[in-house]
Design an enzyme around this catalytic site. Structure first.
Site, PDB file in Angstrom:
ATOM      1  N   LEU A  46       0.869  -1.174   0.000  1.00 49.67           N
ATOM      2  CA  LEU A  46       0.000   0.000   0.000  1.00 49.67           C
ATOM      3  C   LEU A  46       0.903   1.219   0.000  1.00 49.67           C
ATOM      4  O   LEU A  46       1.940   1.230   0.672  1.00 49.67           O
ATOM      5  CB  LEU A  46      -0.863   0.028   1.267  1.00 49.67           C
ATOM      6  CG  LEU A  46      -2.200  -0.711   1.275  1.00 49.67           C
ATOM      7  CD1 LEU A  46      -2.810  -0.637   2.662  1.00 49.67           C
ATOM      8  CD2 LEU A  46      -3.152  -0.124   0.250  1.00 49.67           C
ATOM      9  N   ASP A  47       0.531   2.265  -0.736  1.00 53.66           N
ATOM     10  CA  ASP A  47       1.300   3.503  -0.712  1.00 53.66           C
ATOM     11  C   ASP A  47       1.400   4.025   0.718  1.00 53.66           C
ATOM     12  O   ASP A  47       0.486   3.813   1.527  1.00 53.66           O
ATOM     13  CB  ASP A  47       0.642   4.564  -1.590  1.00 53.66           C
ATOM     14  CG  ASP A  47       0.728   4.236  -3.074  1.00 53.66           C
ATOM     15  OD1 ASP A  47       1.595   3.427  -3.450  1.00 53.66           O
ATOM     16  OD2 ASP A  47      -0.065   4.791  -3.848  1.00 53.66           O
TER      17      ASP A  47
END
Length: 304
Positions: A46-47
């Protein structure tokens, strides 16, 4: 002699609620230390800006983590219109500005129609894709931009949640490989402006849809109660595989499967991946239906 890896043997899947501002790898290491685990891995980054579901696989469960990498995902994303950044999200540097046209729900809905179903996306420069052995984000940080080939992804569902001034909140159900930052930029362009992601939360992944998640604070509180209480937060590894058909094997067939040998199972599915169990309900691993009608063991878990 190779150095023995420290930590204890833990097996299972943790549905971790990643906080904003933390990389997926840092979150993994923090959780791994908390459990004192010997082996752990996450199931796709996930960013740093993003929050939400980050399944973490411990021990033997790492053998099935690849199935979650290939799974569909669900997000809620907030897109800020009128400003574009080099990274496509709020952590980047502003690179462009544009006026935001007057938008109501009807106008936004018209703009969204072209983004449902199969679409082609140009991967962003700030991504982990490799070009001649280098990550694109490393090249981007050096100010280098290279040509990228569009990639086909699928948007299974795209819904407008709210229009708030120059911000859109959207719910997205998409295939693996979908870049939400790129989707937000492309939607903004379709609406006659530019935009970037200012908030992103992952709500579902594969078989885990709107699940109960554990924050770092919740896990720390469990850890104070002891290892048994902490381990109770883990799901069995086959929870990650519920999208595949389960097959129960007779004792003799289970024996051969554990030895890595293909077996013929009457009335078993003739194609695809299969969850394999013995008669006691113990998960043996994943098998694949072969062309000759047998099931070939592919991802076996350790027997204890």
């Amino acid at each position: 002699m190779a150095k023995r890896r420290g930590g204890r043997n833990v097996t299972g899947v943790l549905l971790f609620d990643k906080p904003a501002g933390v990389t997926s790898n840092k979150a993994l290491q923090q959780v791994k230390r908390l459990f004192g685990a010997r082996k752990a891995g996450h199931t796709g980054s996930l960013d740093p800006l993003a929050t939400g579901l980050l399944p973490i696989c411990f021990g033997d469960a790492t053998k099935v983590s690849g199935f979650l990498l290939d799974a569909d995902k669900r997000y809620v994303v907030t897109c800020k219109l009128g400003v574009a950044t080099d990274t496509g999200d709020a952590e980047g540097t502003e690179r462009d500005r544009a006026e935001v046209p007057a938008l109501d729900e009807e106008a936004v809905e018209r703009g969204l129609t072209g983004f449902r179903g199969p679409i082609d996306q140009l991967p962003p420069m700030y991504s982990a894709i490799k070009h001649q052995g280098q990550r694109l984000y490393d090249l981007a940080r050096q100010g280098v931009e290279v040509e990228r080939e569009p990639r086909r992804v699928e948007i299974y569902d795209l819904q407008l949640v709210a229009v708030r001034g120059d911000e859109l909140e959207l719910s997205v159900h998409c295939s693996k490989g979908t870049y939400i930052r790129t989707l937000a930029e492309d939607i903004a362009q379709a609406l006659g402006t530019v935009g970037h992601v200012c908030a992103l939360r992952r709500l579902g992944l594969g078989p885990y849809q709107d699940p109960a998640m554990w924050t770092e604070e919740m896990l720390a509180a469990r850890a104070e109660q002891g290892r048994e209480a902490l381990d109770a937060t883990l799901l069995p590894m086959d929870s990650a595989l519920q999208q595949y058909t389960g097959v129960e094997l007779a004792d003799d067939l289970a024996y051969f499967v554990v030895q890595g040998q293909p077996v013929f199972v009457p009335k078993a599915p003739s194609e695809g991946w299969l969850r394999l169990y013995d008669r006691g309900g113990n998960f043996l691993g994943m098998g694949q239906a072969l062309d000759d009608g047998r099931i070939g063991p592919k991802r076996l878990v350790a027997r204890r």
